[in-house]
Design a protein around this motif. Structure first.
Motif, PDB file in Angstrom:
ATOM      1  N   VAL A   1       0.833  -1.200   0.000  1.00  0.00           N
ATOM      2  CA  VAL A   1       0.000   0.000   0.000  1.00  0.00           C
ATOM      3  C   VAL A   1       0.876   1.261   0.000  1.00  0.00           C
ATOM      4  O   VAL A   1       0.614   2.212  -0.741  1.00  0.00           O
ATOM      5  N   HIS A   2       1.931   1.242   0.801  1.00  0.00           N
ATOM      6  CA  HIS A   2       2.858   2.384   0.821  1.00  0.00           C
ATOM      7  C   HIS A   2       3.471   2.596  -0.561  1.00  0.00           C
ATOM      8  O   HIS A   2       3.605   3.733  -1.030  1.00  0.00           O
ATOM      9  N   TRP A   3       3.825   1.522  -1.226  1.00  0.00           N
ATOM     10  CA  TRP A   3       4.425   1.606  -2.555  1.00  0.00           C
ATOM     11  C   TRP A   3       3.428   2.138  -3.575  1.00  0.00           C
ATOM     12  O   TRP A   3       3.764   2.977  -4.423  1.00  0.00           O
ATOM     13  N   TRP A   4       2.192   1.668  -3.526  1.00  0.00           N
ATOM     14  CA  TRP A   4       1.184   2.125  -4.487  1.00  0.00           C
ATOM     15  C   TRP A   4       0.988   3.636  -4.422  1.00  0.00           C
ATOM     16  O   TRP A   4       0.773   4.292  -5.434  1.00  0.00           O
ATOM     17  N   VAL A   5       1.078   4.188  -3.235  1.00  0.00           N
ATOM     18  CA  VAL A   5       0.814   5.612  -3.056  1.00  0.00           C
ATOM     19  C   VAL A   5       2.043   6.459  -3.377  1.00  0.00           C
ATOM     20  O   VAL A   5       1.916   7.566  -3.905  1.00  0.00           O
TER      21      VAL A   5
END
Length: 452
Positions: free
Chosen positions: A318-322
């Motif tokens: 999730v951190h990477w997607w954002v």
């Protein structure tokens, strides 16, 4: 004559397709030999699977022998990425495969299953009518054996490529060496579901090759690349990105909900074994494989870890997607900054960067403090290299600028004033001297000892 009678007796269609010319074009073919070889009757009315010897030794041709003879050729069919030490890798993998009995059993069973699904009836008749294959073999028995071996080789090459493309083999050997039975079991369960592309199974072995591009990395966890790709295709990613595009959305709350939903999805899916806390560090290393070209592995791990409130695979994704673009850009700056040091000094500075990231300190501020244009810094990178690096560093500086960032902007403005219409040359003695005097004054204003 026996081959002709067998073919005619097997069916009218074969007889018509054969088109014998009884007047010309005949060559002498030996059906068998008195040498110690597999007798002809072994091949009569048997499928290839029945001819291959199983674990109990039932069968005429040992799979293990074909495997030993074919593995080098199978790996040679793969076009490895540039820079790979292909010969050494093939030697190591071949030796490891032959020593790993569970893997040998998996390869044997997979080949048998595929041959059972796609096996051809009356294949012996087809070989008897294949003039090219008969000419290449000393006897008819040899031609039959060659056909069996080629069918197995083609399947083995397809399986080996599917495993290498997923960087799966080193992870299995590592799990076996550590005695991690759960991961070994997970490896074989996942390997059984790998799709195999057999669209080229009618191509001759001399033209058989795989040209697909893939990133070669010795993954720590089995099929981590597949897991990463599957998670990135997840519905949770699309839902989160759609939500963040809306106005008046609490992004922190949206991210937390996405982590919770993705975590529940992963734990009930095929990659549940990788979500255990003990695998997080290894998964983090596998996840950041594609980032190692930007900055050293240790820096990639430290940056990703410093951004995570909870160390979970769901949180990592999730951190990477954002923030993927921001992370890539920042790693590019850190990688270029490290390259400005000598080889020995890079190791020391990499450790220092990792400590800064682990403490959640401002890493850009740390870089800025090391890049005031002293004589030593300019001697390392030149005026042009310094200016390019500083331009990238300043892009990532926070809006509320600490004094060091303001001073760095002042030095950059000095270069822009000297060369308002373009980049400075690599060396400019007058400009370097002016930058050094400015850096000296800034150090003194900060109360620091000047580092020439």
């Amino acid at each position: 004559a026996a081959a002709i009678r067998a073919a005619i007796a097997s069916g009218q269609e074969v007889r018509l397709a054969w088109g014998f010319d009884f007047l010309s074009g005949w060559e002498l073919t030996y059906f068998d030999t008195v040498l110690d070889r597999t007798p002809l009757f072994v091949f009569r009315n048997r499928t290839i699977v029945e001819i291959l010897a199983d674990e109990q030794g039932h069968g005429a041709i040992a799979f293990s022998r074909i495997l030993d003879e074919s593995l080098t050729w199978c790996f040679a069919c793969i076009r490895y990425p540039p820079g790979c030490q292909v010969i050494e890798r093939i030697k190591e993998l071949k030796a490891s495969i032959l020593k790993c009995q569970p893997l040998v059993k998996y390869l044997s069973e997979t080949v048998r299953n595929r041959l059972s699904q796609h096996g051809e009836e009356d294949w012996q008749v087809r070989i008897a009518s294949d003039a090219r294959q008969l000419r290449l073999a000393a006897t008819f028995v040899d031609a039959l054996q060659d056909h069996v071996r080629q069918q197995v080789q083609r399947l083995l090459a397809t399986i080996v490529f599917a495993l290498e493309e997923r960087n799966a083999l080193p992870s299995l050997f590592s799990a076996v060496e550590r005695g991690d039975e759960d991961l070994v079991r997970f490896w074989f369960d996942t390997a059984a579901r790998i799709p195999l592309d057999e669209s080229d199974r009618d191509i001759g072995l001399e033209s058989f090759s795989f040209g697909a591009e893939f990133v070669l990395a010795d993954r720590r966890l089995p099929f981590a690349a597949d897991a990463i790709a599957a998670i990135d295709r997840s519905a949770q990613r699309k839902a989160l990105q759609t939500l963040l595009m809306l106005e008046n959305v609490d992004s922190a709350s949206a991210e937390a909900e996405a982590v919770e939903a993705l975590d529940a999805e992963l734990r009930s899916g095929p990659y549940a074994a990788l979500t255990e806390a003990r695998h997080f560090d290894d998964y983090l290393a596998d996840f950041s494989v594609t980032l190692h070209a930007l900055a050293p592995e240790a820096v990639c791990h430290a940056l990703l870890r410093s951004c995570l409130a909870s160390h979970t695979i769901a949180g990592l994704h999730v951190h990477w997607w954002v923030r993927a673009d921001t992370i890539r850009a920042l790693l590019t700056v850190l990688g270029q900054y490290l390259q400005s040091f000598s080889e020995d000094a890079q190791l020391t500075e990499t450790d220092r960067l990792c400590r800064v990231l682990a403490a959640n300190d401002d890493v850009i501020l740390h870089v800025a403090e090391q890049l005031l244009p002293t004589t030593a810094v300019l001697a390392r990178v030149g005026v042009l290299g310094w200016h390019r690096l500083i331009s990238r560093v300043l892009v990532h500086a926070r809006l509320e600028e600490p004094a060091t960032i303001s001073q760095l902007r002042l030095c950059s403005d000095l270069v822009n004033a000297h060369y308002p219409h373009g980049a400075p040359p690599h060396t400019d003695a007058a400009l370097a001297a002016a930058l050094d005097r400015l850096a000296r004054a800034l150090h003194e204003s900060n109360g620091d000892a000047y580092a020439p």
